[in-house]
Structures are given as structure tokens and as C-alpha cells.
Scaffold this active site. Structure first.
Site, PDB file in Angstrom:
ATOM      1  N   LYS A   8       0.812  -1.282   0.037  1.00  0.00           N
ATOM      2  CA  LYS A   8       0.041   0.163   0.179  1.00  0.00           C
ATOM      3  C   LYS A   8       1.004   1.235  -0.153  1.00  0.00           C
ATOM      4  O   LYS A   8       1.778   1.272   0.720  1.00  0.00           O
ATOM      5  CB  LYS A   8      -1.044  -0.177   1.203  1.00  0.00           C
ATOM      6  CG  LYS A   8      -1.949   1.256   1.333  1.00  0.00           C
ATOM      7  CD  LYS A   8      -2.625   1.098   2.605  1.00  0.00           C
ATOM      8  CE  LYS A   8      -3.747   2.033   2.703  1.00  0.00           C
ATOM      9  NZ  LYS A   8      -4.601   1.897   3.924  1.00  0.00           N
ATOM     10  N   SER A  17      -9.367   1.760   2.646  1.00  0.00           N
ATOM     11  CA  SER A  17      -8.783   2.343   1.841  1.00  0.00           C
ATOM     12  C   SER A  17      -7.479   1.632   1.144  1.00  0.00           C
ATOM     13  O   SER A  17      -7.156   2.044   0.029  1.00  0.00           O
ATOM     14  CB  SER A  17      -7.983   3.406   2.643  1.00  0.00           C
ATOM     15  OG  SER A  17      -7.036   3.063   3.569  1.00  0.00           O
ATOM     16  N   SER A  33      -9.326  -0.292   7.004  1.00  0.00           N
ATOM     17  CA  SER A  33      -9.017  -0.443   5.758  1.00  0.00           C
ATOM     18  C   SER A  33      -8.282  -1.537   5.375  1.00  0.00           C
ATOM     19  O   SER A  33      -7.903  -1.698   4.142  1.00  0.00           O
ATOM     20  CB  SER A  33      -7.949   0.861   5.643  1.00  0.00           C
ATOM     21  OG  SER A  33      -8.774   2.000   5.500  1.00  0.00           O
TER      22      SER A  33
END
Ligand code: GLN
Length: 475
Positions: free
Chosen positions: A70, A145, A169
Site C-alpha cells: 500500500k 482504503s 482499511s
């Protein structure tokens, strides 16, 4: 092809990693999971690994695994964007501890994945670089996210991935993309090199298609780190040999509340029944302050975010508007106006508000009190039960571009934020499909008992068969 074949003469690391990049080339145009690839660096590492295999050298536990990261976690010399324009051109001079540990175990970073700007969102549509598509249905969101990480793993464009979880997330995209995602106990994984959104809530964690690979990655990244004073020395316990036999599972009533779609609830009830047939004992319970968790989470998360994001001043990092041409205050406000997206600005404003004189006691202090209450209630519940259960997300993955108000958007985090407020470890495991769309089941355990979560996830996944999105199967 499985990465464990690397080192056993069945496939070279170079062949495996190269095949992964070919897959990314074929699929990612339609999915947009990655923001940046490191093909050259990854293949160099794979070749070095193959030479080591040839010379009979030691191989790490993640040998040859391709890891998607990420883009809120620093990897030395790869650009870090946090899905924001404000970090334009920022190349961190060091790697996060989690990355260093992955590389020490011979895992290979493939690239950086898309996310909601600074981790703020649950659809990956709040990225300054455009949305990511859900591999199961390209017209839907992958969750957020860590949506790029979830989509990359689901479509087989990475062996495993790292996400970060401040309020759900990792678990949200795991649920929407039908993969396993673990938010570790607060303090279990070093946050050094994780660009902060809300420090008291977040953790880096692993995502993967099978619980086994998630456990491997978790073991590699867990542990104390002198660079993060909140990281713990608590040892990781091994998985339980007996599976879920005798495991006391508590179904949280509030997690099956009004806002949850009936079909999603039914699927998770089926999941519960399956746990029972595997030997678990399922009971029901209620957590009285849970209905307040969302309000408490958003007050605390925004307060911390408003303070964390003050560092983006156009001087120290990334984007800098009108450098040297206007006075500092103007340059500062122009940089922030241009650099931050709408949702980030909203949260800076609200976070500043709840911390300001006169409102601090009414919002922030009160939120911290309820957080303490919630923690006590969860601790008590986890004396009666080994794990607590509910749907990860109360809804199926929404359509891309669907118009919702910010409040409606925040509401779908209703079942995930409590684990962050209490610091407890939580996992989302695939729990079947409704109308062709994935449903995730969430389990929460006592502090530092990730072993219990993964034992359950492994048992639950056995015999289910790994399904792939049709588009990934064809590739
Ligand atoms: N959706 C939540 C938020 O926007 C959680 C985000 C996260 O875990 N990073 O704050």
C-alpha cells in the site's frame, strides 16, 4: 504456481516474479491496483535469490513471494504518494521496518498500490490518481482504503500484500475482494515507515488469498522495533493444532443491526453454522456502547489526522506551490489547497474543530471516555468468548461513482472501527457470495491472540476451494 515452489527446483524465483509482472500487464489496465511497479528491482532480487538457491544458501520464509505494498508505507527509493498530490516527488530515504523484515525473509516487493488519500475512505475512490476497480465486478469498488492491495491479491497480481488499517482499511477491501485481511493488535507491528493518519488507531497488516500466506507474512512483520516505542515484545504464539474444536464464538448482536443488508447477514449466519459444524460453540452477546463507536472513531481519527497532516507545508516534502514568489503564509495555504483532496480537507477542518478551545472537552475528551468504556466492555466479552463475530462490512461492494453523502460513506465502517478503538486484533475471512459479490466475516480476538484468529481462518478456509474472479481465471 505457488511461491513455495521457489527453492525446490520447480520454478525459479525469476520465472515466478516475471510471470507475476506479465499478469499485471494483462490485467491491471482494467483494475488499476498499482500506482507504481518496480519490475527491475524485483527481478534483480529474484535473480539473486536463484543464485543463492544454486549455492545452497539459506532461504527466508517468504522466499520468492511477490508482495504488493500500500502506497502509504515507505519503500526506499520508490515514490510514496499516499494517494495524494501533496507528496508529489517524495522518495523516502528509508524502508519501513515491515518492509525490511519482509526483505530479510526474501519476500520481493513488486510495487506500490492505490489507496484513498492518506487512508481516508472505504472505496479507494478518494485517490488523487483515480479509482481501483473490484476484480469481481469492474463496475464496483474494491473497498478501501487499501483497495489496491485487496484487488492486486484477488486478481493474482501479487502473492500477498501489505495494507494499513486505521478504522477498517485492511478488512473492508478484504471483505469486498474475497481475500483474507488481518488487522494486528495495536503495537504488534512496527509503524516505523507508515505515513501516519491516526497514530493511536492504526496498524500495518497482511492480506492474502489463503489464511496460511497471511500468517506467514504476519509472522515475518510482527515484533518489537526500537524505532517504534509503541511496539510490543509479546511473542507470537503458534497456530492451534486442534483447529476451532471447542472455540467459544460470540455473535455480536449490534453487528447484525438495522443497517446491514439481510442477504449479507444471512451469509454470515451460514458462516457461523459452518464454524459450529467444525466444532465451535456459538453464542450471542450484546456490547452496549457499540452504537457510539462510529462517532467516537471519527472524532478521534479526524483530530489525529488534523495534527498529523500539518507537516505538509510545501517546505519539507513534495508539492510546493509558488515557491519563493509569495509570502510564506500564502504559499502554505496554496500548497495545501492544491495538494489535498476534498475528503482530506473536510477531515482537517473537522479535526481542528473538535480540538479547538471550547469544543475539546465536549467532543475529543468525551470520545476518549467512551473509547475507554468500549475497551472495558470488549475485554469483558472476551473473557466469556474466545472470538467475537459479525459481518465485516454490512453491505455488498457499492457501484463506482455512486453518490453518497460523507456521512452515509462513514456509516459502512460501523463494524470495523471498534477493533481499532480498543486495539484488538481482527480479521476478515471470505464467507461466500451474494449475487456474485463477496461477503466477509469478521472475527475479533483478545490482545495479541492473532494465533486464534488465524487458526479459525485456516480451519474455515479448508475445503472451501479458492475461487478466482472470472477475469483473473481467464488471464
Ligand atoms: N474508512 C475509515 C476512514 O476513512 C477507515 C480508514 C482506514 O482504516 N485507513 O477513516
Amino acid at each position: 504456481m505457488v511461491p513455495s515452489m521457489v527453492g525446490h527446483g520447480e520454478i525459479s524465483a525469476e520465472e515466478y516474479i516475471a510471470s507475476m509482472f506479465e499478469r499485471i500487464e494483462r490485467l491491471d489496465l482494467g483494475i488499476h491496483a498499482y500506482l507504481q511497479l518496480d519490475r527491475g528491482g524485483a527481478l534483480d532480487k529474484a535473480r539473486a535469490l536463484d543464485r543463492r538457491v544454486k549455492n545452497g544458501g539459506r532461504l527466508g520464509k517468504l522466499a520468492g513471494m511477490g508482495v504488493a505494498v500500500k502506497d502509504i508505507i515507505c519503500v526506499r527509493s520508490l515514490q510514496a504518494t499516499c494517494g495524494s498530490k501533496i507528496l508529489e516527488g517524495f522518495f523516502p530515504p528509508y524502508s519501513a521496518t515491515a518492509i525490511q523484515r519482509i526483505e530479510r525473509e526474501d519476500g520481493i516487493v513488486l510495487g506500490k498500490t492505490n489507496l484513498d488519500e492518506f487512508g481516508m475512505g472505504n472505496t479507494t475512490q478518494n485517490s488523487a490518481f483515480g479509482p481501483t476497480m473490484n476484480p469481481w465486478d469492474l463496475s464496483r469498488v474494491p473497498g478501501g482504503s487499501s483497495g489496491g492491495s485487496g484487488a492486486a491479491v484477488a486478481a493474482g497480481m501479487a502473492s500477498v500484500a501489505l495494507g494499513s488499517d486505521t478504522g477498517g482499511s485492511i478488512r473492508c477491501p478484504a471483505s469486498f475482494c474475497s481475500v483474507v485481511g488481518l488487522k494486528p493488535t495495536y503495537g504488534r507491528v512496527s509503524r516505523y515507515g507508515l505515513i501516519p493518519y491516526a497514530n493511536s488507531l492504526e496498524q500495518i497488516g497482511p492480506m492474502g488469498r489463503e489464511a496460511e500466506s497471511v500468517w506467514l507474512l504476519f509472522e515475518a512483520i510482527a515484533g518489537h522495533d526500537p524505532e517504534d516505542a509503541t511496539s510490543s515484545t509479546e511473542p507470537v504464539r503458534p497456530l492451534r493444532a486442534g483447529g476451532v474444536e471447542g472455540l467459544r464464538v460470540g455473535r455480536i448482536k449490534e453487528f447484525f443491526g438495522e443497517g446491514a443488508q439481510p442477504k449479507v447477514k444471512e451469509k454470515v449466519m451460514d458462516g457461523c453454522a459452518r464454524l459450529e459444524t467444525l466444532g465451535a460453540k456459538v453464542g450471542d452477546l450484546s456490547i452496549a456502547s457499540l452504537p457510539y463507536s462510529l462517532a467516537v472513531y471519527y472524532i478521534i481519527a479526524m483530530a489525529e489526522a488534523s495534527s498529523n497532516l500539518s507537516r505538509y507545508d510545501g517546505v519539507r516534502y513534495g508539492l510546493s506551490a509558488e515557491k519563493g514568489t509569495v509570502d510564506w503564509n500564502t504559499a502554505f495555504s496554496r500548497t495545501r489547497s492544491e495538494g489535498f483532496g476534498e475528503e482530506v480537507k473536510r477531515r482537517i477542518l473537522l479535526g481542528t474543530f473538535v480540538l479547538s478551545a471550547g469544543y475539546y472537552e465536549a467532543y475529543y475528551v468525551r470520545a476518549q471516555k467512551v473509547r475507554e468504556l468500549l475497551t472495558r466492555e470488549f475485554t469483558l466479552a472476551l473473557k466469556k468468548f474466545d472470538v467475537l463475530l459479525g459481518p465485516t462490512m454490512p453491505v455488498l461492494p457499492p457501484k463506482l461513482g455512486e453518490k453518497v453523502t460523507p456521512l452515509e460513506d462513514y456509516l459502512i465502517d460501523i463494524n470495523t472501527v471498534a477493533a481499532n478503538l480498543t486495539g484488538l486484533p481482527a480479521i476478515s475471512v471470505p464467507c461466500g457470495f451474494v449475487d456474485g459479490l463477496p461477503v466477509g466475516m469478521q472475527l475479533i480476538a483478545p490482545r495479541f491472540r492473532e494465533d486464534v484468529l488465524l487458526t479459525a481462518a485456516v480451519a474455515f478456509g479448508k475445503g472451501q476451494g479458492l475461487k478466482s474472479p472470472p477475469l483473473a481465471e481467464a488471464a
